[in-house]
Design a protein around this motif. Sequence first.
Motif, PDB file in Angstrom:
ATOM      1  N   SER A  97       0.845  -1.194   0.000  1.00  0.00           N
ATOM      2  CA  SER A  97       0.000   0.000   0.000  1.00  0.00           C
ATOM      3  C   SER A  97       0.881   1.245   0.000  1.00  0.00           C
ATOM      4  CB  SER A  97      -0.935   0.001   1.204  1.00  0.00           C
ATOM      5  OG  SER A  97      -0.202  -0.008   2.415  1.00  0.00           O
ATOM      6  N   ILE A  98       0.627   2.114  -0.970  1.00  0.00           N
ATOM      7  CA  ILE A  98       1.336   3.382  -1.099  1.00  0.00           C
ATOM      8  C   ILE A  98       0.290   4.475  -0.928  1.00  0.00           C
ATOM      9  CG2 ILE A  98       2.791   4.811  -2.591  1.00  0.00           C
ATOM     10  CD1 ILE A  98       3.445   2.229  -4.170  1.00  0.00           C
ATOM     11  N   ALA A  99       0.497   5.382   0.009  1.00  0.00           N
ATOM     12  CA  ALA A  99      -0.536   6.364   0.318  1.00  0.00           C
ATOM     13  C   ALA A  99       0.079   7.726   0.603  1.00  0.00           C
ATOM     14  CB  ALA A  99      -1.360   5.896   1.518  1.00  0.00           C
ATOM     15  N   GLY A 100      -0.715   8.765   0.331  1.00  0.00           N
ATOM     16  CA  GLY A 100      -0.263  10.120   0.601  1.00  0.00           C
ATOM     17  C   GLY A 100      -0.976  11.109  -0.292  1.00  0.00           C
ATOM     18  N   PRO A 101      -0.663  12.386  -0.160  1.00  0.00           N
ATOM     19  CA  PRO A 101      -1.370  13.413  -0.915  1.00  0.00           C
ATOM     20  C   PRO A 101      -0.933  13.471  -2.373  1.00  0.00           C
ATOM     21  CG  PRO A 101       0.398  14.417   0.329  1.00  0.00           C
ATOM     22  CD  PRO A 101       0.360  12.963   0.745  1.00  0.00           C
ATOM     23  N   LYS A 118       1.154   5.838   8.024  1.00  0.00           N
ATOM     24  CA  LYS A 118       2.071   4.895   8.661  1.00  0.00           C
ATOM     25  C   LYS A 118       1.356   4.115   9.756  1.00  0.00           C
ATOM     26  CE  LYS A 118       5.972   3.101  10.305  1.00  0.00           C
ATOM     27  NZ  LYS A 118       6.777   2.093   9.591  1.00  0.00           N
ATOM     28  N   LYS A 119       0.603   4.823  10.584  1.00  0.00           N
ATOM     29  CA  LYS A 119      -0.139   4.179  11.663  1.00  0.00           C
ATOM     30  C   LYS A 119      -1.161   3.193  11.129  1.00  0.00           C
ATOM     31  CE  LYS A 119      -2.957   5.249  15.747  1.00  0.00           C
ATOM     32  NZ  LYS A 119      -3.579   6.341  16.548  1.00  0.00           N
ATOM     33  N   ALA A 120      -1.732   3.507   9.960  1.00  0.00           N
ATOM     34  CA  ALA A 120      -2.750   2.631   9.360  1.00  0.00           C
ATOM     35  C   ALA A 120      -2.141   1.408   8.692  1.00  0.00           C
ATOM     36  CB  ALA A 120      -3.575   3.419   8.347  1.00  0.00           C
ATOM     37  N   GLY A 121      -0.830   1.415   8.480  1.00  0.00           N
ATOM     38  CA  GLY A 121      -0.179   0.238   7.908  1.00  0.00           C
ATOM     39  C   GLY A 121       0.372   0.399   6.510  1.00  0.00           C
ATOM     40  N   ALA A 122       0.461   1.629   6.017  1.00  0.00           N
ATOM     41  CA  ALA A 122       1.013   1.847   4.676  1.00  0.00           C
ATOM     42  C   ALA A 122       2.489   1.456   4.631  1.00  0.00           C
ATOM     43  CB  ALA A 122       0.841   3.301   4.260  1.00  0.00           C
ATOM     44  N   ASP A 123       2.936   1.022   3.462  1.00  0.00           N
ATOM     45  CA  ASP A 123       4.339   0.637   3.263  1.00  0.00           C
ATOM     46  C   ASP A 123       5.181   1.788   2.718  1.00  0.00           C
ATOM     47  OD1 ASP A 123       4.157  -2.419   3.661  1.00  0.00           O
ATOM     48  OD2 ASP A 123       2.564  -2.012   2.223  1.00  0.00           O
ATOM     49  N   MET A 124       4.527   2.657   1.931  1.00  0.00           N
ATOM     50  CA  MET A 124       5.259   3.744   1.292  1.00  0.00           C
ATOM     51  C   MET A 124       4.426   5.018   1.313  1.00  0.00           C
ATOM     52  SD  MET A 124       6.998   1.827  -2.009  1.00  0.00           S
ATOM     53  CE  MET A 124       7.855   3.336  -2.500  1.00  0.00           C
TER      54      MET A 124
END
Length: 337
Positions: A97-101, A118-124
């Motif tokens: 999972s890659i997440a962000g704005p 990060k807290k939710a478990g994203a990898d990148m």
Amino acid sequence: MIIVMQPNADKEQIKHVEEQIKAFGFQAHPIYGEFKTVIGAIGDKTGFDSQVFLNMPGVETVVPIMKPYKLVSRELKSDNTVVDVNGVKIGDEKLISIAGPCAIESERQIMDIACAVKKAGADMLRGGAYKPRTSPYAFQGLGEDGLKLLAQAGQETGLRVVTEVVDPRDVELVASYADMLQIGARNMQNYRLLQEIGASKKPVILKRGISATIEEWLMAAEYILYNGNTNVVLCERGIRTYETATRNTLDLNAIPLLKELTHLPVIVDPSHATGLWRLVPSVSMGVIAAGADGLIIEVHNDPSHALSDGPQSILPERFAELMVNLKALAAIIGRSI
């Protein structure tokens, strides 16, 4: 062509075949398997004499590659490629999972979002510093200042970071800050950029062009591999059709088809595919069920005031809920997240 070596072929025999391939003016791309070595001979087939190789010690057979793309084809490499982004492996059993704005707007914004995903478990962590926008009046990104903020957020959270590069002249600069580069849909056929990315050897996400066929997309990936970079991840992000209810039309068919055609990992961007935040969770579940290796999702802590793509960005708490649901789905299909 693919030269298949015998199981007992030694290093000298393999080296001899590689030298003969180069003597024909071809590039040699050896792939060392557990039991056999295969060597791709890449170039214009005019003047290629397969009989020469059949008579060489250690050679089992010579097989033509029928697809116009060679290096990305499963005909050359049957095993899945796993792209290692400084310890984050894309294409392995674990879903990524890659997440962000969409765009980096400020230090506070990118740090708050980074900590939340990060807290939710994203990898990148994803975030755009250079934004190719349809309108010249729209926010174009913070440039190098944005890259510095992204790198800082990655260091403080431990997340690997990925960002888009839009100009061949910026590849070296962006690569100095990011763990992974991204080529956006508008630049899928920017061949000078593809060549520079190939020479950089930096892991890269190659998004599908808005009107690109799968073959055109794979040929774009071929440019990167041909120039020396095998660390390519394909990203389906929807294509332009006559449908106007969503931003784009997600090509769900592409995921299992790509798994047949290529050894490269495949991820999906449901944010750009739909353009509507409320559709992102359900579409994310669907593409994972279809066989995708991961997701790249736009997450913003204040979407209504986002400088770019607010309507398709989900809130951090909704991303956290999605990760819980994805974990349950991954267990059903024999994967993890």
